[in-house]
Write a protein that holds these residues in place. Structure first.
Motif, short mmCIF file in Angstrom:
data_model
loop_
_atom_site.label_atom_id
_atom_site.label_comp_id
_atom_site.label_asym_id
_atom_site.label_seq_id
_atom_site.Cartn_x
_atom_site.Cartn_y
_atom_site.Cartn_z
N PHE A 1 0.83 -1.20 0.00
CA PHE A 1 0.00 0.00 0.00
C PHE A 1 0.87 1.25 0.00
CE2 PHE A 1 -2.44 3.44 1.85
CZ PHE A 1 -3.63 3.36 1.14
N TYR A 2 1.92 1.25 0.80
CA TYR A 2 2.80 2.43 0.86
C TYR A 2 3.46 2.71 -0.49
CZ TYR A 2 6.66 5.52 2.07
OH TYR A 2 7.53 6.58 2.11
N LEU A 3 3.86 1.67 -1.18
CA LEU A 3 4.51 1.87 -2.49
C LEU A 3 3.54 2.49 -3.49
CD1 LEU A 3 6.57 -1.46 -2.73
CD2 LEU A 3 7.44 0.84 -2.22
N ILE B 1 0.93 8.28 2.46
CA ILE B 1 0.40 7.69 3.70
C ILE B 1 1.59 7.10 4.47
CG2 ILE B 1 -1.32 6.14 4.71
CD1 ILE B 1 -2.50 8.36 2.94
N HIS B 2 2.27 7.95 5.20
CA HIS B 2 3.52 7.56 5.86
C HIS B 2 3.33 6.41 6.84
CE1 HIS B 2 5.51 11.78 5.16
NE2 HIS B 2 5.21 11.15 4.04
N TRP B 3 2.19 6.37 7.52
CA TRP B 3 2.00 5.31 8.53
C TRP B 3 2.10 3.93 7.90
CZ3 TRP B 3 -0.48 0.92 9.76
CH2 TRP B 3 -0.44 0.50 11.08
N GLN C 1 -9.32 1.48 6.53
CA GLN C 1 -9.15 2.92 6.33
C GLN C 1 -8.36 3.18 5.05
OE1 GLN C 1 -7.93 5.13 9.94
NE2 GLN C 1 -8.24 3.22 11.08
N PHE C 2 -7.33 2.38 4.83
CA PHE C 2 -6.52 2.54 3.62
C PHE C 2 -7.37 2.26 2.37
CE2 PHE C 2 -2.26 1.38 5.87
CZ PHE C 2 -2.30 2.59 6.53
N GLU D 1 -10.38 4.04 -2.47
CA GLU D 1 -11.62 4.17 -3.24
C GLU D 1 -12.04 5.63 -3.35
OE1 GLU D 1 -14.86 2.98 -5.55
OE2 GLU D 1 -12.99 1.98 -5.02
N SER D 2 -11.76 6.43 -2.32
CA SER D 2 -12.06 7.87 -2.40
C SER D 2 -11.28 8.52 -3.53
CB SER D 2 -11.70 8.55 -1.07
OG SER D 2 -12.49 8.06 -0.02
#
Length: 373
Positions: free
Chosen positions: A64-66, A71-73, A126-127, A132-133
């Motif tokens: 997900f981060y890549l 989204i640093h977390w 949440q991710f 999707e947003s």
């Protein structure tokens, strides 16, 4: 959508105002459109698919981060989750099998696994809502409550949608996840009695469970140490320090990310120090145990320390549904979002080396005592 009228106000002031307003309003059930219902089910299914074990969770965070480096977390969570996996496999590794009984190790694993599972099933939806947003080009965070996500995070995500403040979002997620665990795990009487009280000395003073390690090039380690696991306040402050260690030094961030991409997470400490650890047990049963470590190096001709891969250490666990309820009670937690600009050095290698040596000596002493008994 809120936050639109007062965009000139500082983000934290807007967040605080919105949270105060929400704390006075009753949470009413939402009427969902058919499309929203389908989306929520897709999110639940996808989250469950990735929530099988520590390895699948840790991989999902990095992927997900890549895709969304804002989204640093997601990367912080990936690196901390790696540490969770190493702690789990330590329970079947060289030292803890000598120091703890089988029942104690199983109880400790259940504690670590429950926490790891709970965080993922809270944060990953949440991710997916954020993803999707972006696809629909409109915020969908009103659906947070349908996924049992705190009203605190719904407010934060809406603010992030407008302001793109990566630091605020990352620290808010630290606050959220640690607060989410507080009643469900840390204050849970089962774990209080079976883990935290029983292993307090081991956790705080002896083992590497309180070290969070970020490996990078040339076998280097950065990180931080937690000394009061049972304190929610201290865990949140640790999260803030870990964020600083990882994200405030751009060169180190690049190096840690390169390391993470080059070394898929297996749960074995061999992932970062193959010169000391091996996922194959090189020991000979019956041979007397002798010290092998000195200054983070193996002594000449010494065999490597056994650190198994997760898949060889523990089977997947079927978890009970997460306990319902919103941890958010008042807006004082917003104070944690104030940024501390102090730079964290993050040097932890020497401290970790000493911990390993203490752990080895404790295992030898325990073995000697059992022989005398």
């Amino acid at each position: 959508m809120f936050f639109t009228r007062n965009r000139e106000k500082p983000p934290l002031e807007l967040i605080r105002e919105e949270l105060k307003k929400k704390s006075k309003q009753p949470v009413l059930p939402q009427k969902l459109t058919k499309a929203e219902g389908v989306l929520l089910e897709q999110i639940r299914v996808k989250t469950e698919e990735h929530n099988l074990n520590n390895v699948t969770r840790t991989k999902a965070y990095l992927e997900f981060y890549l895709q969304h480096p804002e989204i640093h977390w997601a990367f912080l969570g990936h690196m901390v989750s790696r540490n969770g996996g190493w702690n789990m496999t330590d329970l079947k590794g060289e030292f803890l099998t000598r120091l703890l009984s089988k029942k104690e190790r199983e109880t400790f694993f259940a504690f670590l696994e429950r926490g790891n599972w709970l965080i993922f099933q809270d944060v990953y939806p949440q991710f997916l809502l954020y993803k999707e947003s972006l696809r629909q080009n409109k915020p969908l965070f009103h659906l947070c409550s349908c996924l049992n996500i705190s009203t605190f995070m719904e407010t934060i995500w809406n603010q992030f949608w407008l302001k793109q403040e990566s630091y605020i979002l990352a620290i808010a997620l630290v606050i959220n996840e640690q607060s989410y665990l507080e009643q469900r795990v840390v204050q849970n009487p089962l774990y209080q009695k079976g883990v935290l009280n029983k292993f307090e000395f081991i956790l705080q003073d002896l083992l590497s469970f309180n070290h969070i390690l970020f490996p990078y090039e040339k076998r280097n380690l950065a990180g931080q140490t937690l000394h009061q696991f049972e304190s929610l306040h201290e865990r949140i402050l640790l999260g803030k320090r870990l964020y600083s260690v990882l994200f405030k030094n751009k060169e180190r961030l690049k190096q840690v990310l390169e390391w993470a991409m080059a070394h898929p997470h297996t749960g074995s400490r061999k992932d970062y120090w193959p010169h000391i650890f091996n996922n194959v047990n090189e020991g000979n049963p019956g041979f007397a145990y002798q010290t092998r470590l000195k200054a983070c190096q193996l002594r000449p001709r010494a065999r490597k320390i056994y650190s198994p891969a997760l898949e060889n250490a523990w089977k997947n666990v079927s978890q009970m549904e997460a306990e319902k309820g919103d941890w958010f009670k008042n807006d004082r937690v917003v104070d944690y979002l104030i940024e501390n600009h102090e730079k964290m050095d993050g040097e932890i290698k020497n401290e970790y080396c000493k911990t390993l040596e203490r752990l080895e000596l404790a295992a030898i002493a325990k073995k000697a005592i059992s022989i005398l008994d």
